[in-house]
Motif scaffolding. Sequence first.
Motif, PDB file in Angstrom:
ATOM      1  N   GLU A 173      40.634 -19.255  47.863  1.00 32.48           N
ATOM      2  CA  GLU A 173      40.087 -19.896  46.653  1.00 32.48           C
ATOM      3  C   GLU A 173      41.124 -20.899  46.117  1.00 32.48           C
ATOM      4  OE1 GLU A 173      39.237 -16.642  44.070  1.00 32.48           O
ATOM      5  OE2 GLU A 173      41.255 -15.795  44.239  1.00 32.48           O
ATOM      6  N   SER A 174      40.607 -21.936  45.407  1.00 32.31           N
ATOM      7  CA  SER A 174      41.515 -22.947  44.800  1.00 32.31           C
ATOM      8  C   SER A 174      41.629 -22.671  43.285  1.00 32.31           C
ATOM      9  CB  SER A 174      40.998 -24.359  45.070  1.00 32.31           C
ATOM     10  OG  SER A 174      39.715 -24.551  44.481  1.00 32.31           O
ATOM     11  N   LEU A 175      42.813 -22.986  42.732  1.00 27.88           N
ATOM     12  CA  LEU A 175      43.116 -22.677  41.331  1.00 27.88           C
ATOM     13  C   LEU A 175      43.546 -23.951  40.597  1.00 27.88           C
ATOM     14  CD1 LEU A 175      45.299 -19.472  41.950  1.00 27.88           C
ATOM     15  CD2 LEU A 175      42.833 -19.536  41.461  1.00 27.88           C
ATOM     16  N   ASP A 176      43.269 -23.989  39.263  1.00 28.51           N
ATOM     17  CA  ASP A 176      43.790 -25.115  38.451  1.00 28.51           C
ATOM     18  C   ASP A 176      45.158 -24.729  37.919  1.00 28.51           C
ATOM     19  OD1 ASP A 176      43.330 -23.323  36.403  1.00 28.51           O
ATOM     20  OD2 ASP A 176      41.543 -24.360  35.643  1.00 28.51           O
ATOM     21  N   GLU A 177      45.667 -25.580  37.008  1.00 23.26           N
ATOM     22  CA  GLU A 177      47.027 -25.345  36.516  1.00 23.26           C
ATOM     23  C   GLU A 177      47.116 -24.072  35.693  1.00 23.26           C
ATOM     24  OE1 GLU A 177      48.260 -28.764  34.373  1.00 23.26           O
ATOM     25  OE2 GLU A 177      48.639 -29.940  36.203  1.00 23.26           O
ATOM     26  N   SER A 178      45.988 -23.659  35.132  1.00 22.14           N
ATOM     27  CA  SER A 178      46.016 -22.447  34.308  1.00 22.14           C
ATOM     28  C   SER A 178      45.805 -21.191  35.154  1.00 22.14           C
ATOM     29  CB  SER A 178      44.909 -22.520  33.232  1.00 22.14           C
ATOM     30  OG  SER A 178      45.073 -23.653  32.422  1.00 22.14           O
ATOM     31  N   GLY A 179      45.607 -21.367  36.442  1.00 24.48           N
ATOM     32  CA  GLY A 179      45.386 -20.219  37.318  1.00 24.48           C
ATOM     33  C   GLY A 179      43.939 -19.793  37.410  1.00 24.48           C
ATOM     34  N   ASN A 180      43.077 -20.639  36.877  1.00 24.25           N
ATOM     35  CA  ASN A 180      41.661 -20.308  36.971  1.00 24.25           C
ATOM     36  C   ASN A 180      41.078 -20.794  38.300  1.00 24.25           C
ATOM     37  OD1 ASN A 180      41.633 -19.221  34.307  1.00 24.25           O
ATOM     38  ND2 ASN A 180      41.523 -21.323  33.478  1.00 24.25           N
ATOM     39  N   VAL A 181      40.067 -20.047  38.796  1.00 22.62           N
ATOM     40  CA  VAL A 181      39.436 -20.398  40.086  1.00 22.62           C
ATOM     41  C   VAL A 181      38.601 -21.652  39.909  1.00 22.62           C
ATOM     42  CG1 VAL A 181      37.823 -19.683  41.882  1.00 22.62           C
ATOM     43  CG2 VAL A 181      39.402 -18.018  40.868  1.00 22.62           C
ATOM     44  N   VAL A 182      38.887 -22.618  40.784  1.00 19.36           N
ATOM     45  CA  VAL A 182      38.087 -23.857  40.774  1.00 19.36           C
ATOM     46  C   VAL A 182      36.951 -23.725  41.802  1.00 19.36           C
ATOM     47  CG1 VAL A 182      38.101 -26.354  41.136  1.00 19.36           C
ATOM     48  CG2 VAL A 182      40.068 -25.225  40.022  1.00 19.36           C
ATOM     49  N   LYS A 183      37.324 -23.356  43.025  1.00 25.63           N
ATOM     50  CA  LYS A 183      36.298 -23.163  44.086  1.00 25.63           C
ATOM     51  C   LYS A 183      36.626 -21.856  44.826  1.00 25.63           C
ATOM     52  CE  LYS A 183      34.823 -26.557  46.593  1.00 25.63           C
ATOM     53  NZ  LYS A 183      34.786 -27.744  47.516  1.00 25.63           N
ATOM     54  N   GLY A 184      35.556 -21.263  45.318  1.00 24.62           N
ATOM     55  CA  GLY A 184      35.752 -20.063  46.103  1.00 24.62           C
ATOM     56  C   GLY A 184      35.435 -18.795  45.346  1.00 24.62           C
ATOM     57  N   PRO A 185      35.733 -17.668  45.874  1.00 21.58           N
ATOM     58  CA  PRO A 185      36.416 -17.588  47.201  1.00 21.58           C
ATOM     59  C   PRO A 185      35.463 -17.875  48.392  1.00 21.58           C
ATOM     60  CG  PRO A 185      35.916 -15.382  46.404  1.00 21.58           C
ATOM     61  CD  PRO A 185      35.469 -16.318  45.310  1.00 21.58           C
ATOM     62  N   TYR A 186      36.055 -18.456  49.439  1.00 20.32           N
ATOM     63  CA  TYR A 186      35.344 -18.715  50.691  1.00 20.32           C
ATOM     64  C   TYR A 186      35.879 -17.749  51.781  1.00 20.32           C
ATOM     65  CZ  TYR A 186      33.334 -22.963  48.736  1.00 20.32           C
ATOM     66  OH  TYR A 186      32.636 -23.847  47.973  1.00 20.32           O
ATOM     67  N   ALA A 187      34.934 -17.303  52.641  1.00 16.01           N
ATOM     68  CA  ALA A 187      35.315 -16.341  53.715  1.00 16.01           C
ATOM     69  C   ALA A 187      35.974 -17.074  54.867  1.00 16.01           C
ATOM     70  CB  ALA A 187      34.099 -15.574  54.226  1.00 16.01           C
ATOM     71  N   VAL A 188      37.112 -16.605  55.197  1.00 15.10           N
ATOM     72  CA  VAL A 188      37.811 -17.100  56.397  1.00 15.10           C
ATOM     73  C   VAL A 188      37.976 -15.898  57.349  1.00 15.10           C
ATOM     74  CG1 VAL A 188      39.932 -18.070  57.305  1.00 15.10           C
ATOM     75  CG2 VAL A 188      38.991 -18.935  55.132  1.00 15.10           C
ATOM     76  N   THR A 189      37.416 -16.005  58.549  1.00 14.73           N
ATOM     77  CA  THR A 189      37.463 -14.892  59.520  1.00 14.73           C
ATOM     78  C   THR A 189      38.275 -15.305  60.730  1.00 14.73           C
ATOM     79  OG1 THR A 189      35.271 -14.182  58.819  1.00 14.73           O
ATOM     80  CG2 THR A 189      36.105 -13.275  60.898  1.00 14.73           C
ATOM     81  N   ILE A 190      39.226 -14.467  61.075  1.00 13.22           N
ATOM     82  CA  ILE A 190      40.055 -14.728  62.267  1.00 13.22           C
ATOM     83  C   ILE A 190      39.668 -13.689  63.329  1.00 13.22           C
ATOM     84  CG2 ILE A 190      42.373 -14.802  63.206  1.00 13.22           C
ATOM     85  CD1 ILE A 190      43.359 -15.617  60.441  1.00 13.22           C
ATOM     86  N   TYR A 191      39.146 -14.200  64.433  1.00 13.21           N
ATOM     87  CA  TYR A 191      38.795 -13.336  65.584  1.00 13.21           C
ATOM     88  C   TYR A 191      39.951 -13.375  66.568  1.00 13.21           C
ATOM     89  CZ  TYR A 191      34.010 -13.415  63.798  1.00 13.21           C
ATOM     90  OH  TYR A 191      32.890 -13.286  63.010  1.00 13.21           O
ATOM     91  N   VAL A 192      40.510 -12.203  66.823  1.00 14.99           N
ATOM     92  CA  VAL A 192      41.634 -12.119  67.765  1.00 14.99           C
ATOM     93  C   VAL A 192      41.067 -12.032  69.188  1.00 14.99           C
ATOM     94  CG1 VAL A 192      43.719 -10.881  68.411  1.00 14.99           C
ATOM     95  CG2 VAL A 192      42.980 -10.927  66.011  1.00 14.99           C
TER      96      VAL A 192
END
Length: 738
Positions: free
Chosen positions: A70-89
């Motif tokens: 997720e992305s945050l602004d200067e105050s620590g608030n969520v701007v976008k996300g959270p988005y799922a990121v999956t790593i397949y080994v």
Amino acid sequence: SGPLKAMDFYVPEGGGPRILHQFTLESPAVSFRLSGEKAGIIDIEPKTGILYINGSLDWETKEVHKLQVESLDESGNVVKGPYAVTIYVEDINDNPPEFDQTKYFGVVRQNSRPGKPFMYVHATDRDDPTTPHAQLSYSILHHFPNPYEEMLFQIDNTTGAISPSRTGSYYLDPQKQDTFTLVVFVKDMAGKTINAFTSSVDVVILVMESLWKAPPTIYIKENSTEVHPVNISKVQSNEPGVIYKIFEKEKLPRLPFSISENGIIYVTEPLDREEKDTYTFFVVSKDDKGELVDKPLQIHIIVEDIDDNPPVCQQNPTIIEVQENEIGGSNIGTVLATDMDEKDTLNSRLRFQIQSQEPEFPSNNLFYIQQDTGDLLLSGRSLSKRDSAKYFLKVLVTDSKFETICDVEVHVIDINDQIPIFEKSDYANVTVPEDIPIGTVLLEIQATDGDEPGTGSSLIIYQVKEGDPNNTLIIETDSETNRGFIKINKALDFETMPVYNLVINATNPEPLVSTVQYNSSSLTTFKIFVTNVDEPPVFLNPVYRTEVSEDIPVNTLVMTVEAYDPEGDSVRALNEVPGKYAQWLACGNILFLQKSHLLVEGRRVVGYNAAQKSKAFLILHLRDVNDNPPQIATDYPTFFCYPVSGGERTLIQAIDADAQFFYSKFTFTLADEMNARNNWEISKFNATHAYLSPKHANFEEKTYEVPIILNDNGKPSLENKVNLKVSICKCSSENSCF
């Protein structure tokens, strides 16, 4: 790099630290935050957005890592996300296969089916089972000991199933080698690459004796009273779950045996040894597909005898003849009995005993019987027909369980103690002509005998003892009256034997007792005078044969015949049909005169004396000479249909009047004239036929003469040129000349 969004990554395991992706910031976002299954080595740089791995991933530890960004602004608030990121080994081949045991132990039976597994080995690989990394292949690396060129065991490379090879199924024998050690090898990557991981393990195999064995010969007592079926034996296959069946070795109305699903063999009914004393059949084992599991076993059954048959008299009554002069202790006959129980056992051993004698005169123990053989003997004195002509005995015959009475009749036979006596010691004489017919009775003679009538002691045989060296006479006896008839057996001949001084004896076919001898009372005399008769001349041979060539010159001597007259008169030879074929000279010589074409002729040669004549046959065989040239048979006209189109041929035949020997093989050739060889050709068909064919189609509608040379290949060979008429003609629809 790119804006923040959900993403999937496929990362091979191992490989160390690496950057996966860079997310870009979008205002008002100033940083990124990563959460989830980071495993201590997955993270994101907050300011730059770089997603990285600070170490090595392990597929065997964790196959999928699920994260949120997720992305945050200067105050620590969520701007976008959270988005799922999956790593397949992603798995790499980094694990060797491992057996689940450090050593395996197995047991195999002798003669086990080739290819039928008796044990398994199993290995695992921690790599991804959906990839070749974990696909395993088994093989046998070593084989201790290995006494044969081929392996005794084999392994399924996929399942790890170990089974006997075809060689092992045949040769495995615990008596020769009871333990084997196999080194089993396993490879990953399905065994198809040289850089695959491998592992090995020892497999110890104990060879045990085959369970599939024919039982020893089975003995079953006949006529058993047990409740059937009765368990008599059992067989067991080396493999479990087989189906057992019985097959007959010999065709029988019924086979009184069965087998259960457990291999137990039963006899289904009581057996009778006298009906059949042995049985042989096969037991087979099959799998659920109907295929043979083991080699067929041969089962042999012997039916044991019990004493269930009584003795049987072979003859009832048994008739025994004994002469009056037989001395005490003489064996006079045998009482024969049989027992259907097994031969040479106590069940069929017979004992004999005399139960009674009728009449009991002059004593009640005139006979004795040998208890084991049945031989009947006179116990003391000789028998006398005057006491009794017949004795009736009851003989008890027993085995170990049964008994039978056999009837015996003893007939007392009169002994030959009387000689034949002629009623006349001299029968005077008789005069007969030498041509008296054979079979004529010359005289009847009579002698008498005082022994019992109708026996060999009283029958009289008459014989010429002296005076007939050539057996010209024969004497026949009437067996009812003992009357003798002297007959002519061979033709009489005054010239060789004018008088017969005969001495005739009379004897019996049965020998006389030692105290009696034939004497002069059994002899008589008789004289025959033979008178002369004028007889015809006699040829030395009844038939004369000779052979001459058919081209013999006239007046050639071909044969000499000889005849003589028994009375010594002169003899001359004459042809019965004078002058026709041959000339007969007074000395008996025969000259060939005419008719040289005669093949075979039988003529009668007549020999004359003053009053009588005799005949003999002359058979003259004529040998053929090759004196007839071959000809073309003209039974059917030779023709070809007009117009000639080519390819036609017709069959021609050669014939010869000589004997078969000279024309068994003909040669056909075209004469070199009349342009024959340009127009025609001849080809051989067989020994007597050839094909004639036109060589072209330019023939007119007319008759041609074809010159053909024939050779009969005789000895000497004869050759003949024949002009064969060949018609070229218009033909009907049936291919015959109009």
